[in-house]
Design a protein around this motif. Sequence first.
Motif, PDB file in Angstrom:
ATOM      1  N   PRO A 193       0.820  -1.225   0.000  1.00  0.00           N
ATOM      2  CA  PRO A 193       0.000   0.000   0.000  1.00  0.00           C
ATOM      3  C   PRO A 193       0.849   1.268   0.000  1.00  0.00           C
ATOM      4  O   PRO A 193       0.517   2.246  -0.683  1.00  0.00           O
ATOM      5  N   LEU A 250      -5.059   2.271  -5.252  1.00  0.00           N
ATOM      6  CA  LEU A 250      -5.597   2.056  -3.912  1.00  0.00           C
ATOM      7  C   LEU A 250      -7.120   2.120  -3.900  1.00  0.00           C
ATOM      8  O   LEU A 250      -7.739   2.779  -4.736  1.00  0.00           O
ATOM      9  N   SER A 257      -7.440   0.033   1.410  1.00  0.00           N
ATOM     10  CA  SER A 257      -5.977   0.033   1.434  1.00  0.00           C
ATOM     11  C   SER A 257      -5.411   1.394   1.828  1.00  0.00           C
ATOM     12  O   SER A 257      -4.283   1.489   2.312  1.00  0.00           O
ATOM     13  N   ARG A 258      -6.202   2.448   1.688  1.00  0.00           N
ATOM     14  CA  ARG A 258      -5.739   3.765   2.149  1.00  0.00           C
ATOM     15  C   ARG A 258      -5.607   3.802   3.672  1.00  0.00           C
ATOM     16  O   ARG A 258      -4.851   4.615   4.216  1.00  0.00           O
TER      17      ARG A 258
END
Length: 272
Positions: free
Chosen positions: A42, A103, A107-108
């Motif tokens: 990420p 993203l 996933s952020r």
Amino acid sequence: MALPNGIESTQELLDAHAHIWIQIFNFINSMSLKCAIQLRIPDIIHNHQKPITLSEIIDAIPNINKSKSHCVERLMRILVHSKFFTKIKISEDENEKLEGYWLTPSSRLLIRDEPINVAPFALAMLDPILTDPWHHLSEWFENDDRTPFVTTHGRTFWEQAGEDLRLNRFFNESMASDTWLVASVILKDCRHVFDGLKSMVDVGGGTGTMAKAIADSFPGLKCSVLELPHVIAGLEGTQNLTFIAGDVFESIPPADAIFTKVLIFDPNIYDF
């Protein structure tokens, strides 16, 4: 060959078989997520600041064994299916099918340098010391141990954390990372809950992440954190934040309000 007793059609048989397979292999999703966090995928995509190709991801992963780089595509395929990443076409040339990874909102929340990130929580909950007790669940049902954690490790979670510095550290970090997210929502949308309060005790408040956020937002509110001694050892309070060593099951300091967050865990696995 006859169908198993109680199954009425071939489709029902196949559905039942698929259901079993899905449950058996569900762990692949969580372990793939753990791997992605450990490889900092990420962060790699975030730092690229635009959709990134597979080869660029592989080049950016530190210490990767190049002979295994082809397996990164398989890992990313799982994570796209799990909606942690998405694939985007990054070439305008119709003859060139170049795609990149980007993203998703989930996933952020795993980017290490962001103020709100739950990567430590994910890694902690998937650590072998916390997942191993699940492998001893049937054994626990047959003995007199309080929890499967005791069956697996020979002592309670809190006894283990009191002596295992690694467990104590990563568990506290995991709780703090998750708390930042909750605190941001509470202090944005639920501020009215604290109107009129002059004192509050955060019961089982870990290293004080939530209490500190509340205390900083409401300077006139005296906040206390009640925690076990090994959790708050060495921590210092502020003008309106104090740490109190104690056990919630023995006594709770008096206050206008009691705050709890994820205080009661599953007693069948751990010791909460």
